[in-house]
Design an enzyme around this catalytic site. Structure first.
Site, PDB file in Angstrom:
ATOM      1  NE  ARG A  35      -2.848   2.326   2.980  1.00  0.00           N
ATOM      2  CZ  ARG A  35      -2.910   3.220   3.823  1.00  0.00           C
ATOM      3  NH1 ARG A  35      -2.321   2.418   4.925  1.00  0.00           N
ATOM      4  NH2 ARG A  35      -3.342   4.004   4.075  1.00  0.00           N
ATOM      5  CE  LYS A 217      -8.889   4.433   3.509  1.00  0.00           C
ATOM      6  NZ  LYS A 217      -7.565   5.487   3.954  1.00  0.00           N
ATOM      7  CB  THR A 275      -6.973   0.449  10.658  1.00  0.00           C
ATOM      8  OG1 THR A 275      -7.900   1.776   9.800  1.00  0.00           O
ATOM      9  CG2 THR A 275      -6.914   2.176  12.362  1.00  0.00           C
TER      10      THR A 275
END
Length: 475
Positions: A35, A217, A275
């Protein structure tokens, strides 16, 4: 290099992980997708990382996917006269359109669109949720709030407004520049931040024009009101728990995560849980037990991939973080209870030829004890539909296109490889499947494989071919 696990690993590149040597180490430790976070770094930084990843790809001989994650319309407050203030719980605080530096009573909010949508009772969070306010009055020029949770606040901290759908474009001018740059490099996936409605995807889809997969997202509560429509309009979905965890009460985030993963599985769209998965490994060589359980839970819930952010981008132990994530996934997938959980979560197949064939592929494969499921695909659709079924045997995806193989690096259970020609008929396809399954180490002579393919060969289309084959003697 063949992965023995089915769930994939996404790792963010940054200052701690940008050299070719480190990227190679991360790949060998288990990374399937790299990423690039366009909220940080310059285009030159990302160009150098792209070149390094492609060098590693050539070195290892395996398709590697690159994900360009666009920053999106991040809301931020202005500046304070002294750079920082202390806000007291219970006091009044004003957001206004005055460009002057702020103090303990007020600060500039350089987002005029917010002044028209905030109402009394709405919540405002600052600095990743550390400070919270309730709106007591809203005018075209001021938003007056009562501080619910006070604390220190410094310049340019982020603003979250969970109670409203923001009337702002999803793609900022910076995003548009970054998007065109990323596409010019040849990235495989583009992630769009702060999506609230399926309509938010239209412009990005037009600009990408098929040059990369579109990843949504999900980090705004408003998006959950349109979850099915957003998932259907996306090519893949990221459960972005950073902002989602700020805008939703903490106790609601696990349920939202599972709901998103179920929707992605239902529609056959690859999903990423992201996350704070191994957050403590930014500074520690080992994760907490809670973090290990968090990664394991995402895998048990059927996520296609789990992601590292600062752990691999700027942490002190990027390779160790990938290694422990790889070990956790392998441990979960070796649990006899894991396939039972995956099967329980499975919805009825969608009423299409592709899903009918891929559902039959799973059934036939398990009935005959096939050691591998082979999918021959042009666009990647056949392999994605097969992955939706979560078969016990691995999925060997054969394609004539490197860009298709790279995108499929994100999909659960898919080992993608490129052959240098289009097959012309069924016999040639079966022969290519057998030879590739043998050469890639999935099958030995005498073992059986199940094959699904789209027709006509070499063209994107509906999956409508299912075959059983046995590996013959190989030279």
């Amino acid at each position: 290099m063949r992965r023995q696990r089915k769930a994939k690993i996404v790792a963010t590149l940054g200052p701690a992980s940008s050299t070719k040597e480190m990227i190679l180490s991360l790949f060998e430790a288990g990374v399937d997708v790299f990423r690039f976070n366009f909220s940080h770094g310059t285009q030159d930084d990302h160009r150098a990382r792209h070149e390094a990843v492609r060098e590693v790809e050539r070195l290892v001989g395996r398709p590697i996917a690159i994900l360009a994650d666009l920053q999106g319309p991040k809301l931020r407050i202005g500046k304070f006269a002294n750079g920082k203030v202390q806000l007291e719980t219970g006091a009044e605080f004003v957001f206004d359109r005055n460009a002057a530096d702020g103090d303990e009573k007020r600060v500039n909010l350089p987002h005029p669109e917010l002044f028209g949508v905030m109402d009394v009772g709405h919540s405002i969070s600052l600095d990743d949720g550390k400070l919270k306010m309730k709106v007591v009055e809203s005018t075209p020029d001021e938003i007056r709030t009562r501080i619910v949770t006070g604390g220190p606040l410094s310049d340019r901290k982020g603003v979250n407004v969970p109670d409203v759908v923001l009337p702002i474009p999803i793609l900022t001018e910076k995003d548009r520049r970054d998007l065109e740059f990323a596409l010019s490099l040849g990235v495989d996936w583009v992630a769009l931040s702060f999506v609230q409605r399926p309509e938010d995807l239209v412009e990005a889809r037009r600009l990408i024009a098929g040059r990369a997969g579109l990843m949504t997202k999900l980090e705004k509560p408003a998006a959950l009101d349109h979850l099915d429509e957003i998932v259907m309009a996306s090519d893949s979905v990221m459960v972005a728990r950073g902002d989602l965890g700020v805008e939703l009460p903490p106790e609601k985030v696990p349920g939202a995560q599972r709901r998103i993963l179920r929707a992605c599985r239902h529609y056959g769209k690859p999903s990423i849980v992201a996350t704070q998965m191994l957050e403590s490994m930014i500074v520690s060589p080992t994760p907490t037990r809670a973090e290990a359980s968090d990664v394991a839970s995402a895998v048990y819930d059927g996520a296609d991939a789990v992601m590292l952010s600062a752990e691999s981008a700027s942490g002190a132990y990027p390779v160790q973080a990938v290694s422990i994530m790889d070990r956790i996934i392998n441990e979960v997938e070796s649990d006899p209870f894991y396939p039972k959980m995956i099967n329980v979560q499975h919805d009825v197949s969608l009423p299409s030829k592709s899903d009918a064939i891929c559902s039959a592929l799973k059934t036939v494969s398990e009935m005959i004890g096939a050691v591998v499921n082979v999918t021959y695909t042009d666009s990647g659709n056949t392999s994605l539909r097969a992955a939706r079924e979560r078969p016990l045997a691995p999925i060997l995806s054969i394609t004539p296109h490197l860009y298709t193989a790279r995108r499929l690096a994100l999909a659960w259970g898919v080992h993608s490889t490129v052959i240098d020609h289009d097959v012309k008929d069924v016999d040639e396809m079966v022969d290519a499947a057998c030879r590739t399954a043998y050469s890639e180490g999935f099958a030995q002579p005498g073992e059986q494989l199940a094959i699904a393919a789209g027709m006509p060969f070499g063209q994107p289309g509906t999956t409508n071919l299912l075959r059983i084959a046995e590996i013959g003697p190989q030279k």
